[in-house]
Write a protein that holds these residues in place. Structure first.
Motif, PDB file in Angstrom:
ATOM      1  N   ASP A 268     -14.547 -12.306   0.462  1.00 28.07           N
ATOM      2  CA  ASP A 268     -13.430 -11.372   1.687  1.00 28.07           C
ATOM      3  C   ASP A 268     -12.094 -11.094   0.139  1.00 28.07           C
ATOM      4  OD1 ASP A 268     -12.074 -13.421   1.454  1.00 28.07           O
ATOM      5  OD2 ASP A 268     -12.313 -13.714   3.712  1.00 28.07           O
ATOM      6  N   GLY A 269     -11.404 -10.634   0.964  1.00 28.71           N
ATOM      7  CA  GLY A 269      -9.871 -10.282  -0.214  1.00 28.71           C
ATOM      8  C   GLY A 269     -10.122  -9.461   0.051  1.00 28.71           C
ATOM      9  N   GLU A 270      -8.408  -8.592   0.031  1.00 23.81           N
ATOM     10  CA  GLU A 270      -8.045  -7.383  -0.157  1.00 23.81           C
ATOM     11  C   GLU A 270      -8.713  -6.115  -1.503  1.00 23.81           C
ATOM     12  OE1 GLU A 270      -3.898  -6.372   1.660  1.00 23.81           O
ATOM     13  OE2 GLU A 270      -3.661  -6.179  -0.906  1.00 23.81           O
ATOM     14  N   VAL A 271      -8.956  -5.548  -0.601  1.00 24.41           N
ATOM     15  CA  VAL A 271      -9.252  -4.210  -1.500  1.00 24.41           C
ATOM     16  C   VAL A 271      -7.980  -3.043  -1.678  1.00 24.41           C
ATOM     17  CG1 VAL A 271     -10.980  -2.214  -1.469  1.00 24.41           C
ATOM     18  CG2 VAL A 271     -11.994  -3.818  -1.010  1.00 24.41           C
ATOM     19  N   ARG A 272      -7.380  -3.102  -2.430  1.00 28.39           N
ATOM     20  CA  ARG A 272      -6.710  -1.573  -2.975  1.00 28.39           C
ATOM     21  C   ARG A 272      -6.717  -0.786  -3.646  1.00 28.39           C
ATOM     22  NH1 ARG A 272      -2.205  -3.723  -5.995  1.00 28.39           N
ATOM     23  NH2 ARG A 272      -3.587  -4.206  -6.823  1.00 28.39           N
ATOM     24  N   ARG A 273      -5.978   0.793  -3.148  1.00 27.29           N
ATOM     25  CA  ARG A 273      -6.764   2.105  -3.488  1.00 27.29           C
ATOM     26  C   ARG A 273      -6.017   1.898  -4.118  1.00 27.29           C
ATOM     27  NH1 ARG A 273      -7.972   7.364  -0.418  1.00 27.29           N
ATOM     28  NH2 ARG A 273      -8.531   8.172  -1.953  1.00 27.29           N
ATOM     29  N   TYR A 274      -5.196   3.342  -5.377  1.00 27.78           N
ATOM     30  CA  TYR A 274      -4.512   4.465  -6.122  1.00 27.78           C
ATOM     31  C   TYR A 274      -4.947   5.957  -6.646  1.00 27.78           C
ATOM     32  CZ  TYR A 274      -0.877   6.701  -9.102  1.00 27.78           C
ATOM     33  OH  TYR A 274      -0.484   6.873  -9.504  1.00 27.78           O
ATOM     34  N   GLU A 275      -4.025   6.530  -5.190  1.00 25.97           N
ATOM     35  CA  GLU A 275      -3.905   7.593  -5.299  1.00 25.97           C
ATOM     36  C   GLU A 275      -2.680   8.309  -6.321  1.00 25.97           C
ATOM     37  OE1 GLU A 275      -4.493   9.849  -1.719  1.00 25.97           O
ATOM     38  OE2 GLU A 275      -4.245   8.411  -0.902  1.00 25.97           O
ATOM     39  N   PRO A 276      -2.971   9.625  -7.707  1.00 21.84           N
ATOM     40  CA  PRO A 276      -1.986   9.687  -7.778  1.00 21.84           C
ATOM     41  C   PRO A 276      -0.949  10.382  -7.616  1.00 21.84           C
ATOM     42  CG  PRO A 276      -4.000  10.675  -8.663  1.00 21.84           C
ATOM     43  CD  PRO A 276      -4.938   9.592  -7.880  1.00 21.84           C
ATOM     44  N   GLY A 277       0.263   9.874  -7.844  1.00 20.54           N
ATOM     45  CA  GLY A 277       1.108  10.386  -6.995  1.00 20.54           C
ATOM     46  C   GLY A 277       1.524   9.704  -5.839  1.00 20.54           C
ATOM     47  N   LYS A 278       0.954   8.085  -5.408  1.00 22.26           N
ATOM     48  CA  LYS A 278       1.450   7.245  -4.582  1.00 22.26           C
ATOM     49  C   LYS A 278       1.174   5.827  -5.015  1.00 22.26           C
ATOM     50  CE  LYS A 278      -0.983  10.388  -0.280  1.00 22.26           C
ATOM     51  NZ  LYS A 278      -1.814  10.260   0.115  1.00 22.26           N
ATOM     52  N   GLU A 279       1.960   4.755  -4.142  1.00 24.53           N
ATOM     53  CA  GLU A 279       1.749   3.213  -4.867  1.00 24.53           C
ATOM     54  C   GLU A 279       0.207   3.495  -4.702  1.00 24.53           C
ATOM     55  OE1 GLU A 279       3.861   2.105  -6.306  1.00 24.53           O
ATOM     56  OE2 GLU A 279       5.128   3.701  -6.163  1.00 24.53           O
ATOM     57  N   TRP A 280       0.159   1.990  -4.818  1.00 23.48           N
ATOM     58  CA  TRP A 280      -1.579   1.347  -4.325  1.00 23.48           C
ATOM     59  C   TRP A 280      -1.399   0.592  -3.299  1.00 23.48           C
ATOM     60  CZ3 TRP A 280      -5.561  -0.463  -7.507  1.00 23.48           C
ATOM     61  CH2 TRP A 280      -5.329  -0.268  -8.676  1.00 23.48           C
ATOM     62  N   GLN A 281      -2.622   1.570  -1.977  1.00 22.60           N
ATOM     63  CA  GLN A 281      -2.046   0.868  -0.982  1.00 22.60           C
ATOM     64  C   GLN A 281      -4.061   0.105  -0.127  1.00 22.60           C
ATOM     65  OE1 GLN A 281      -0.135   1.747   1.232  1.00 22.60           O
ATOM     66  NE2 GLN A 281       0.865   2.523   0.070  1.00 22.60           N
ATOM     67  N   PRO A 282      -3.320  -1.211   0.019  1.00 20.03           N
ATOM     68  CA  PRO A 282      -4.664  -1.673   0.888  1.00 20.03           C
ATOM     69  C   PRO A 282      -5.420  -1.105   1.875  1.00 20.03           C
ATOM     70  CG  PRO A 282      -2.338  -2.043   2.604  1.00 20.03           C
ATOM     71  CD  PRO A 282      -2.155  -1.602   1.242  1.00 20.03           C
ATOM     72  N   VAL A 283      -7.416  -1.337   1.838  1.00 16.63           N
ATOM     73  CA  VAL A 283      -7.888  -0.143   2.242  1.00 16.63           C
ATOM     74  C   VAL A 283      -8.418  -1.498   3.276  1.00 16.63           C
ATOM     75  CG1 VAL A 283     -10.539   0.732   1.959  1.00 16.63           C
ATOM     76  CG2 VAL A 283      -8.274   0.385  -0.020  1.00 16.63           C
ATOM     77  N   PRO A 284      -8.109  -1.217   4.785  1.00 21.56           N
ATOM     78  CA  PRO A 284      -8.644  -2.074   5.848  1.00 21.56           C
ATOM     79  C   PRO A 284     -10.223  -2.337   5.233  1.00 21.56           C
ATOM     80  CG  PRO A 284      -7.492  -0.415   6.708  1.00 21.56           C
ATOM     81  CD  PRO A 284      -7.885  -0.576   5.121  1.00 21.56           C
ATOM     82  N   ALA A 285     -10.641  -3.514   5.700  1.00 22.40           N
ATOM     83  CA  ALA A 285     -11.956  -4.483   4.924  1.00 22.40           C
ATOM     84  C   ALA A 285     -12.769  -3.360   6.391  1.00 22.40           C
ATOM     85  CB  ALA A 285     -12.196  -5.700   5.821  1.00 22.40           C
TER      86      ALA A 285
END
Length: 357
Positions: A268-285
């Protein structure tokens, strides 16, 4: 699913404890026997046999091969010769020639070969896979993968096999990272890299043999570049020579953002996504087997047998990963890029709907 797949374990070492915790709660799987060359090693409440007796047992459908890497091919071939399916710890074998012998024997016998790591079937890698498949970061163009540690001799009481052929950071830990990369980005077609062994010997740091010195026979620091068939390029570093580093495990970089993938040595573990202009955000499982553990790949194989589909932690994927590692070490030795002779299908995703356990 009908009758459970009856499993016999060969090799009651350190890793077996994790499988023994998981197997009782998996659907479609029943542990019926175990064997080890050391008669002092036993599994409570499980019938203990000699290895050759286990291969011949009529009530064993699949041999779970948890021996050291040097014995992987020998045990697999013995089991296949007795008409059993095989699921083994990584790597598939010490070399691609041994690995091909195992796969060819299984094909001739009409049995299946599965191989760890099955960590990629958990929510961590599978949620990241879903993000990529849905275009969350656009087209993947590159990735990085880092595994660094000072070495396993600090904690393992019998660490010599990590420093013999079949060991080293690439063959020991590389399968987790490379299997995740193949799951995320697909197979690899070309590699280049460098390798070194800065220390000629190591010292056991724990257990009854603490203080014992032993030789290093393999590269303990490997750096490489992988070109995937889809054009993405991965930078890889696997090391038993780094005390500390502030590095990601796996990151994937796309035309529209980036993705941080959790440790592929876990489920498991946290997946994070970065979108241009935004901060890194966690992605729910959102995909993968929840609460998975080592042995989940055996249950996935059992389900595939019952439905006539392909299992995900397959011998084909394990062989390709072994080929990539062997090719990378050859490229390091020769000082030039090497084509990877094999390929494999990108394993099917584990959707949230499919993950019943």
């Amino acid at each position: 699913m009908g009758d459970a797949l009856r499993v016999g374990i060969v090799g009651i070492g350190n890793i077996s404890r994790q499988y023994l915790e998981t197997l009782p709660r998996l659907p479609g799987v029943s542990l019926v026997a175990a064997a080890d060359l050391d008669p002092a090693r036993v599994v409570p409440d499980v019938r203990m046999l000699r290895p050759r007796e286990l291969y011949a047992a009529d009530d064993v459908d699949l041999v779970l091969n948890l021996t050291i890497p040097q014995a992987h091919a020998e045990v697999a071939l013995s089991a296949i010769g007795a008409g059993k399916h095989v699921y083994g710890e990584k790597p598939l074998a010490l070399s691609t020639s041994e690995g091909q012998e195992v796969l060819s024997a299984a094909a001739a016998a009409g049995v299946r070969v599965g191989c760890a790591p099955d960590t990629v079937l958990g929510t961590g890698t599978q949620t990241a896979r879903r993000c990529l498949d849905e275009g969350a970061i656009g087209t993947p163009v590159a990735a990085t993968a880092f595994m660094v540690t000072p070495g396993h001799e600090r904690w393992h009481p019998d660490p010599e096999f990590y420093y013999r052929p079949g060991g080293g950071p690439l063959l020991d830990m590389g399968p987790y990272y490379l299997t995740a990369l193949v799951t995320l980005l697909g197979p690899v077609r070309r590699v280049t890299g460098f390798a070194s062994a800065p220390r000629a010997s190591r010292v056991i740091g724990s257990g009854p043999r603490a203080g014992t010195e032993f030789p290093v026979e393999v590269a303990t620091h490997v750096a490489g570049v992988l070109e995937h068939e889809n054009g993405a390029i991965t930078t890889l570093m696997m090391s038993f020579d780094v005390w500390a580093a502030d590095l990601p495990r796996i990151e994937v970089y796309g035309t529209d953002g980036s993705l941080s993938v959790p440790d592929p040595n876990g489920f498991d573990g946290e997946v994070r996504r970065y979108e241009p202009g935004k901060e890194w955000q966690p992605v729910p499982a959102s995909a993968g087997y929840r609460d998975a553990g080592r042995g989940t790949g055996v249950a996935d194989l059992a389900a595939a047998l019952a439905t006539g589909t392909e299992h995900r932690a397959s011998g084909a994927v394990a062989y390709h990963v072994l080929d990539v590692m062997e090719s990378l070490l050859a490229a390091a030795e020769l000082g030039q890029a090497r084509d990877v002779a094999s390929t494999c299908p990108r394993p099917a995703a584990v959707t949230a709907e499919q993950a019943r356990y």
